[in-house]
Scaffold this active site. Sequence first.
Site, mmCIF file in Angstrom:
data_model
loop_
_atom_site.group_PDB
_atom_site.id
_atom_site.type_symbol
_atom_site.label_atom_id
_atom_site.label_comp_id
_atom_site.label_asym_id
_atom_site.label_seq_id
_atom_site.Cartn_x
_atom_site.Cartn_y
_atom_site.Cartn_z
ATOM 1 N N TYR A 138 87.437 130.746 44.223
ATOM 2 C CA TYR A 138 87.310 130.370 42.802
ATOM 3 C C TYR A 138 86.547 131.453 42.046
ATOM 4 O O TYR A 138 86.840 131.750 40.886
ATOM 5 C CB TYR A 138 86.599 129.019 42.651
ATOM 6 N N CYS A 152 93.491 119.476 44.848
ATOM 7 C CA CYS A 152 92.059 119.809 44.903
ATOM 8 C C CYS A 152 91.549 119.912 46.345
ATOM 9 O O CYS A 152 91.621 118.952 47.101
ATOM 10 C CB CYS A 152 91.275 118.727 44.149
HETATM 11 N N1 LIG Z 1 81.238 119.443 43.767
HETATM 12 C C1 LIG Z 1 82.448 118.792 43.578
HETATM 13 C C2 LIG Z 1 83.467 119.714 42.959
HETATM 14 C C3 LIG Z 1 84.755 119.017 42.700
HETATM 15 C C4 LIG Z 1 85.624 119.826 41.747
HETATM 16 O O1 LIG Z 1 85.225 120.879 41.196
HETATM 17 N N2 LIG Z 1 86.847 119.332 41.548
HETATM 18 C C5 LIG Z 1 87.750 119.987 40.621
HETATM 19 C C6 LIG Z 1 89.161 119.978 41.151
HETATM 20 S S1 LIG Z 1 89.441 121.092 42.455
HETATM 21 C C7 LIG Z 1 87.808 119.199 39.335
HETATM 22 O O2 LIG Z 1 87.927 117.982 39.359
HETATM 23 N N3 LIG Z 1 87.774 119.902 38.207
HETATM 24 C C8 LIG Z 1 87.902 119.287 36.913
HETATM 25 C C9 LIG Z 1 86.872 119.834 35.961
HETATM 26 O O3 LIG Z 1 86.054 120.651 36.369
HETATM 27 O O4 LIG Z 1 86.894 119.406 34.805
HETATM 28 C C10 LIG Z 1 82.915 118.295 44.932
HETATM 29 O O5 LIG Z 1 82.939 119.069 45.897
HETATM 30 O O6 LIG Z 1 83.221 117.122 45.017
#
Ligand SMILES: N[C@@H](CCC(=O)N[C@@H](CS)C(=O)NCC(=O)O)C(=O)O
Length: 310
Positions: free
Chosen positions: A188, A57
């Site tokens: 993305y 991530c």
């Molecule tokens: N706004 C958050 C976004 C974090 C994010 O989207 N992380 C993704 C991984 S790259 C995630 O955990 N996705 C799992 C999901 O959306 O269920 C940040 O920057 O901390």
Amino acid sequence: MLVDGRWVDKWQPVQASDDQGRFIRQDSGFRHRIGADSPEGFAPEAGRYVLYVAYVCPWACRTLIALRLKGLEHAMDVRVVDPRLTDQGWAFSGELGTDLDDINGARHVHALYTLADPAYTGRATVPLLWDRSRGTIVNNESADILLILNDDFSGLARHPVDLRPAALVEAIDAANARLYADFNNGVYQAGFATTQRAYGEAVRRVFECLDWMDARLANARWLVGEQPTETDVRAFVTLARFDLAYYGLFKCNLRPLAAYPNVMAYFRRLLAKPAFASSVRADHIKAGYYSIRALNPTGIVPAGPLLDYL
Ligand SMILES: N[C@@H](CCC(=O)N[C@@H](CS)C(=O)NCC(=O)O)C(=O)O
């Protein structure tokens, strides 16, 4: 995702789309800061907080880089989830050199969210900053966690690094805004677009942003100022995934990074720094992105690309 504290549905990478098929990222749910005067009692203490991350991530890796640049490893534990997404989101498997959750005994990250808020509704994302004392999530927004590490933990930091020097804040924020919209999140938007038009718009912005970076780096070592800043951390995490995942899986394939000589030289300068290099696990990046079934139904992880820089 979680709805009223219950895990529902199979995990879907497309968080939301607008009526033109454009990917929309959800807002983060826990946004506390840490400080002696924190209304919730989140004081900056060594050993109290845990940073949960995934090496796949980019958002999590920007917090890991900040932790290491600041020299805060002694003050905060890190736990790493399996990079491969499951039907229940991020899991603690102990495989591929990742951790089991010895702190809370969770099998999935979503269990941490419901420990923090039994009625939580939202996606169970990483990174997240956990407070052992209160048994809750302090913050799950990487932009905030980076500031927490830079500012709120500065008293515990072993390296005199400031990722947001006061004199550069405006320039940093302006560069960050462009990077986020067109590059960090732009890839993305290209990868998860559900219409040709939305993909086309996003991929154009990704490469315009690389053109912009390349021009800016023709006469500069870093994107803002004379030392690496928050902006370089943000640029790095997307550059590190570009050839490995975004070029192929997200169809950001007008050109590989090598077509941008100044960006490439800059990326190598950052890679020469252990705090940056140690955040790049090419095996996790490939295993993780190529586990997104909506984009790669067979789950096959490609053998390449063979890169001389990782
Ligand atoms: N706004 C958050 C976004 C974090 C994010 O989207 N992380 C993704 C991984 S790259 C995630 O955990 N996705 C799992 C999901 O959306 O269920 C940040 O920057 O901390």
